[in-house]
Write a protein that holds these residues in place. Structure first.
Motif, PDB file in Angstrom:
ATOM      1  N   GLU A   1       0.831  -1.208   0.000  1.00 14.63           N
ATOM      2  CA  GLU A   1       0.000   0.000   0.000  1.00 14.63           C
ATOM      3  C   GLU A   1       0.865   1.258   0.000  1.00 14.63           C
ATOM      4  O   GLU A   1       0.592   2.216  -0.720  1.00 14.63           O
ATOM      5  CB  GLU A   1      -0.936   0.004   1.217  1.00 14.63           C
ATOM      6  CG  GLU A   1      -1.882   1.181   1.177  1.00 14.63           C
ATOM      7  CD  GLU A   1      -2.702   1.331   2.434  1.00 14.63           C
ATOM      8  OE1 GLU A   1      -2.187   1.019   3.531  1.00 14.63           O
ATOM      9  OE2 GLU A   1      -3.851   1.773   2.323  1.00 14.63           O
ATOM     10  N   LEU A   2       1.915   1.237   0.813  1.00 15.60           N
ATOM     11  CA  LEU A   2       2.799   2.404   0.864  1.00 15.60           C
ATOM     12  C   LEU A   2       3.420   2.683  -0.504  1.00 15.60           C
ATOM     13  O   LEU A   2       3.466   3.831  -0.954  1.00 15.60           O
ATOM     14  CB  LEU A   2       3.926   2.157   1.866  1.00 15.60           C
ATOM     15  CG  LEU A   2       3.677   2.557   3.315  1.00 15.60           C
ATOM     16  CD1 LEU A   2       4.941   2.381   4.111  1.00 15.60           C
ATOM     17  CD2 LEU A   2       3.204   3.998   3.417  1.00 15.60           C
ATOM     18  N   LEU A   3       3.884   1.618  -1.162  1.00 19.85           N
ATOM     19  CA  LEU A   3       4.497   1.809  -2.478  1.00 19.85           C
ATOM     20  C   LEU A   3       3.471   2.313  -3.492  1.00 19.85           C
ATOM     21  O   LEU A   3       3.771   3.176  -4.309  1.00 19.85           O
ATOM     22  CB  LEU A   3       5.131   0.503  -2.972  1.00 19.85           C
ATOM     23  CG  LEU A   3       6.411   0.060  -2.258  1.00 19.85           C
ATOM     24  CD1 LEU A   3       7.019  -1.146  -2.962  1.00 19.85           C
ATOM     25  CD2 LEU A   3       7.439   1.169  -2.200  1.00 19.85           C
ATOM     26  N   VAL A   4       2.273   1.759  -3.414  1.00 21.63           N
ATOM     27  CA  VAL A   4       1.245   2.196  -4.372  1.00 21.63           C
ATOM     28  C   VAL A   4       0.934   3.681  -4.162  1.00 21.63           C
ATOM     29  O   VAL A   4       0.851   4.453  -5.120  1.00 21.63           O
ATOM     30  CB  VAL A   4      -0.046   1.348  -4.223  1.00 21.63           C
ATOM     31  CG1 VAL A   4      -1.184   1.943  -5.038  1.00 21.63           C
ATOM     32  CG2 VAL A   4       0.209  -0.082  -4.679  1.00 21.63           C
ATOM     33  N   LEU A   5       0.817   4.077  -2.905  1.00 20.36           N
ATOM     34  CA  LEU A   5       0.491   5.480  -2.621  1.00 20.36           C
ATOM     35  C   LEU A   5       1.621   6.416  -3.054  1.00 20.36           C
ATOM     36  O   LEU A   5       1.378   7.453  -3.663  1.00 20.36           O
ATOM     37  CB  LEU A   5       0.204   5.670  -1.127  1.00 20.36           C
ATOM     38  CG  LEU A   5      -1.118   5.099  -0.614  1.00 20.36           C
ATOM     39  CD1 LEU A   5      -1.158   5.115   0.901  1.00 20.36           C
ATOM     40  CD2 LEU A   5      -2.304   5.881  -1.169  1.00 20.36           C
ATOM     41  N   CYS A   6       2.851   6.021  -2.726  1.00 23.48           N
ATOM     42  CA  CYS A   6       3.979   6.927  -2.996  1.00 23.48           C
ATOM     43  C   CYS A   6       4.433   6.867  -4.450  1.00 23.48           C
ATOM     44  O   CYS A   6       4.755   7.892  -5.039  1.00 23.48           O
ATOM     45  CB  CYS A   6       5.167   6.597  -2.100  1.00 23.48           C
ATOM     46  SG  CYS A   6       4.836   6.888  -0.370  1.00 23.48           S
ATOM     47  N   ARG A   7       4.464   5.671  -5.026  1.00 26.83           N
ATOM     48  CA  ARG A   7       5.048   5.545  -6.351  1.00 26.83           C
ATOM     49  C   ARG A   7       4.018   5.706  -7.460  1.00 26.83           C
ATOM     50  O   ARG A   7       4.259   6.411  -8.442  1.00 26.83           O
ATOM     51  CB  ARG A   7       5.734   4.163  -6.485  1.00 26.83           C
ATOM     52  CG  ARG A   7       6.464   3.958  -7.809  1.00 26.83           C
ATOM     53  CD  ARG A   7       7.619   4.938  -7.923  1.00 26.83           C
ATOM     54  NE  ARG A   7       8.377   4.839  -9.156  1.00 26.83           N
ATOM     55  CZ  ARG A   7       8.467   5.819 -10.056  1.00 26.83           C
ATOM     56  NH1 ARG A   7       7.789   6.938  -9.867  1.00 26.83           N
ATOM     57  NH2 ARG A   7       9.221   5.685 -11.128  1.00 26.83           N
TER      58      ARG A   7
ATOM     59  N   LEU B   1       1.626  10.372  -4.180  1.00 21.98           N
ATOM     60  CA  LEU B   1       1.283  11.235  -3.046  1.00 21.98           C
ATOM     61  C   LEU B   1       2.572  11.615  -2.328  1.00 21.98           C
ATOM     62  O   LEU B   1       3.459  10.766  -2.154  1.00 21.98           O
ATOM     63  CB  LEU B   1       0.367  10.499  -2.065  1.00 21.98           C
ATOM     64  CG  LEU B   1      -1.082  10.265  -2.489  1.00 21.98           C
ATOM     65  CD1 LEU B   1      -1.836   9.527  -1.389  1.00 21.98           C
ATOM     66  CD2 LEU B   1      -1.787  11.569  -2.778  1.00 21.98           C
ATOM     67  N   PRO B   2       2.706  12.858  -1.894  1.00 22.81           N
ATOM     68  CA  PRO B   2       3.900  13.242  -1.129  1.00 22.81           C
ATOM     69  C   PRO B   2       3.965  12.468   0.189  1.00 22.81           C
ATOM     70  O   PRO B   2       2.925  12.064   0.718  1.00 22.81           O
ATOM     71  CB  PRO B   2       3.701  14.730  -0.853  1.00 22.81           C
ATOM     72  CG  PRO B   2       2.503  15.152  -1.618  1.00 22.81           C
ATOM     73  CD  PRO B   2       1.759  13.951  -2.064  1.00 22.81           C
TER      74      PRO B   2
ATOM     75  N   ALA C   1       1.913  10.087   5.248  1.00 22.46           N
ATOM     76  CA  ALA C   1       2.081  10.003   6.705  1.00 22.46           C
ATOM     77  C   ALA C   1       0.756  10.311   7.400  1.00 22.46           C
ATOM     78  O   ALA C   1       0.343   9.626   8.339  1.00 22.46           O
ATOM     79  CB  ALA C   1       3.157  10.990   7.159  1.00 22.46           C
ATOM     80  N   ARG C   2       0.072  11.342   6.902  1.00 18.05           N
ATOM     81  CA  ARG C   2      -1.223  11.711   7.487  1.00 18.05           C
ATOM     82  C   ARG C   2      -2.232  10.574   7.284  1.00 18.05           C
ATOM     83  O   ARG C   2      -3.012  10.241   8.166  1.00 18.05           O
ATOM     84  CB  ARG C   2      -1.729  12.990   6.814  1.00 18.05           C
ATOM     85  CG  ARG C   2      -2.329  13.987   7.801  1.00 18.05           C
ATOM     86  CD  ARG C   2      -2.637  15.311   7.154  1.00 18.05           C
ATOM     87  NE  ARG C   2      -1.446  16.051   6.800  1.00 18.05           N
ATOM     88  CZ  ARG C   2      -1.241  16.661   5.620  1.00 18.05           C
ATOM     89  NH1 ARG C   2      -2.145  16.605   4.677  1.00 18.05           N
ATOM     90  NH2 ARG C   2      -0.134  17.319   5.385  1.00 18.05           N
ATOM     91  N   LEU C   3      -2.181   9.984   6.088  1.00 18.65           N
ATOM     92  CA  LEU C   3      -3.131   8.909   5.770  1.00 18.65           C
ATOM     93  C   LEU C   3      -2.964   7.697   6.673  1.00 18.65           C
ATOM     94  O   LEU C   3      -3.938   7.152   7.164  1.00 18.65           O
ATOM     95  CB  LEU C   3      -2.898   8.439   4.329  1.00 18.65           C
ATOM     96  CG  LEU C   3      -3.681   9.094   3.223  1.00 18.65           C
ATOM     97  CD1 LEU C   3      -3.262   8.527   1.884  1.00 18.65           C
ATOM     98  CD2 LEU C   3      -5.161   8.864   3.426  1.00 18.65           C
TER      99      LEU C   3
END
Lengths: 188, 268
Positions: free
Chosen positions: A122-128, A132-133, A138-140
């Motif tokens: 999930e982190l990779l999908v969100l960031c890459r 998303l910044p 982090a807020r999410l």
């Protein structure tokens, strides 16, 4: 969004045009299930309608909509826990014209992504993919920016390891599934 | 520079967030370190995984949902094409491999063992035995729920809340844990789920009181709106003073105030 909040329902159509493809990709890359991804996107927009009054002026809309998207997914898996295992048939079509090796690597990388633990994926999908910044992510996920960066680093390290393992033993997951007595599934 | 030190800079470098000397430090390290170079290479390669295209039918479904919602039929509009997929025997088998499935499986085994034991032991009365087994199972399920409500991970606590929904009558200890979750859980999603689960136990006087207390304590507008809606759904006239008190709070979100006004008009 402010117009949607204040009752202009037709403005939701504009939001749908802008966000349904990114949201669909968010879900598709997370779950590997196209039909489920379509359903969850619809659920997100229904939730926007229901909870539009809670949108506050000045809130970054992208972060807000992804918060709703995450909640919808959590709720879905809370109700029906089984996850669709990744199968080669579910790998996205690589753009035509790609060299064969690039296509193979891309498929392998996608498979490696799907074998990452869910929270790392999930982190990779969100960031890459959703770009998303780190601050928004982090807020999410409810942690500090530094923690997100550490987790991204760990996720990338793990992805590298899985990718290498798959390169060394490129048995198809269909074969592995058969070995575990699981029938391969196809994306609908 | 060592990999551990680069690890702090690499995520920013990957997102093009480094400039000047810090960027040079990372690039120099990448030249000499195969592992970090591979990570950076994989990050770039991830972009080669193409995006999926949603089906054109999505827009039609959305329009239908919007129309139905505007016509006052918001709930139940979104059809779930995936529900029938969940009935596959393989899905069930997959579920049994998950942690929750494992617990359920264990309970089933205990139940089977108890049943067989009672049968083989020549029990006095079948109905009495079955009732005892049912009580034991209920108690075990509630124990699982209680244990999950105390987990660190929000998703596990959410599952704990889900487990409580399987029981019509909750053990006082589980009910109390659920009410505690509603008031104090860190995650707004878990608190919302707890409210949903508690909504089925309005007959318990302490549940309504807890919801009223939570209304004064919760800071999240999402939570406040959900609590107000719940009180209106229960048609709890005793909630009116609490709603009056809430709407007078100086820093209250205007939307919540509007919702409270609406609720007061409904309840009076």
């Amino acid at each position: 969004m402010l117009q949607v909040r204040d009752g202009a329902g037709e403005m939701l159509g504009v939001l749908f045009e802008r966000y349904h493809a990114p949201l669909y990709n968010f879900y598709a890359k997370l779950t590997g299930d196209r039909a489920l991804s379509e359903d969850l996107v619809q659920e997100v927009f229904l939730r926007i309608l229901r909870h539009r009054q809670t949108f506050r002026d000045g809130t970054p809309f992208r972060a807000w909509i992804y918060q709703i998207a995450r909640n919808a997914r959590i709720d879905h898996f809370r109700k029906s826990r089984p996850q669709v295992p990744f199968e080669p048939e579910m790998a996205p079509a690589v753009a035509p014209g790609d060299p064969a090796q690039q296509q193979q690597e891309s498929e392998l990388l996608h498979r490696a992504m799907m074998e990452l633990p869910e929270e790392k994926r999930e982190l990779l999908v969100l960031c890459r993919f959703q770009e998303l910044p780190y601050e928004d992510v982090a807020r999410l996920v409810g942690c500090g920016v530094a923690t997100v960066k550490v987790r991204i680093h760990r996720a990338m390290q793990e992805l590298r390891q899985i990718f290498h393992q798959l390169q060394a033993a490129p048995a198809s997951s269909a074969q592995r599934a058969a070995a575990q007595n699981f029938p391969p599934r196809r994306m609908t | 520079m060592k990999c551990e030190e680069i690890a702090e800079l690499l995520p920013d470098y990957l997102q093009q967030g480094l400039q000047g000397e810090r960027k040079n430090i990372v690039e120099r390290h990448l030249e000499s370190c195969v592992e970090c170079r591979e990570v950076a290479g994989l990050w770039k390669q991830l972009a080669l995984i193409p995006d999926e295209q949603p089906s054109p039918a999505g827009r039609a479904r959305f329009d239908a949902m919007l129309q139905a919602y505007q016509a006052g039929q918001g709930s139940g509009v979104v059809t779930r094409r995936t529900t029938d997929k969940g009935t596959s025997i393989w899905s069930v088998f997959q579920w049994l491999r998950s942690p929750v499935g494992a617990v359920a499986w264990s309970i089933a085994l205990v139940a089977l063992g108890t049943y067989l034991g009672l049968q083989l032991g020549g029990a006095k009365s079948n109905s009495q035995d079955l009732a005892a087994m049912h009580t034991e199972l209920t108690s075990m399920r509630q124990m699982v729920a209680l244990s999950m409500l105390q987990q660190q991970s929000a998703s596990q606590r959410l599952e704990g809340v889900t487990w409580t929904r399987r029981e019509e009558h909750l053990d006082p200890q589980v009910l109390s844990a659920l009410m505690h979750t509603l008031r104090y859980d860190q995650s707004v999603d878990v608190r919302l789920a707890a409210l949903d689960a508690l909504s089925r136990h309005a007959g318990q006087p302490q549940v309504k009181k807890t919801v009223l207390d939570a209304l004064q304590e919760q800071q999240s507008p999402l939570m406040q709106v959900a609590l107000i809606d719940q009180l209106v759904e229960w048609r709890d006239a005793e909630a009116a003073p609490g709603l009056e008190k809430l709407r007078k709070l100086p820093n209250l979100n205007p939307t919540v105030r509007q919702r409270a006004d609406w609720a007061i008009s409904k309840l009076n």
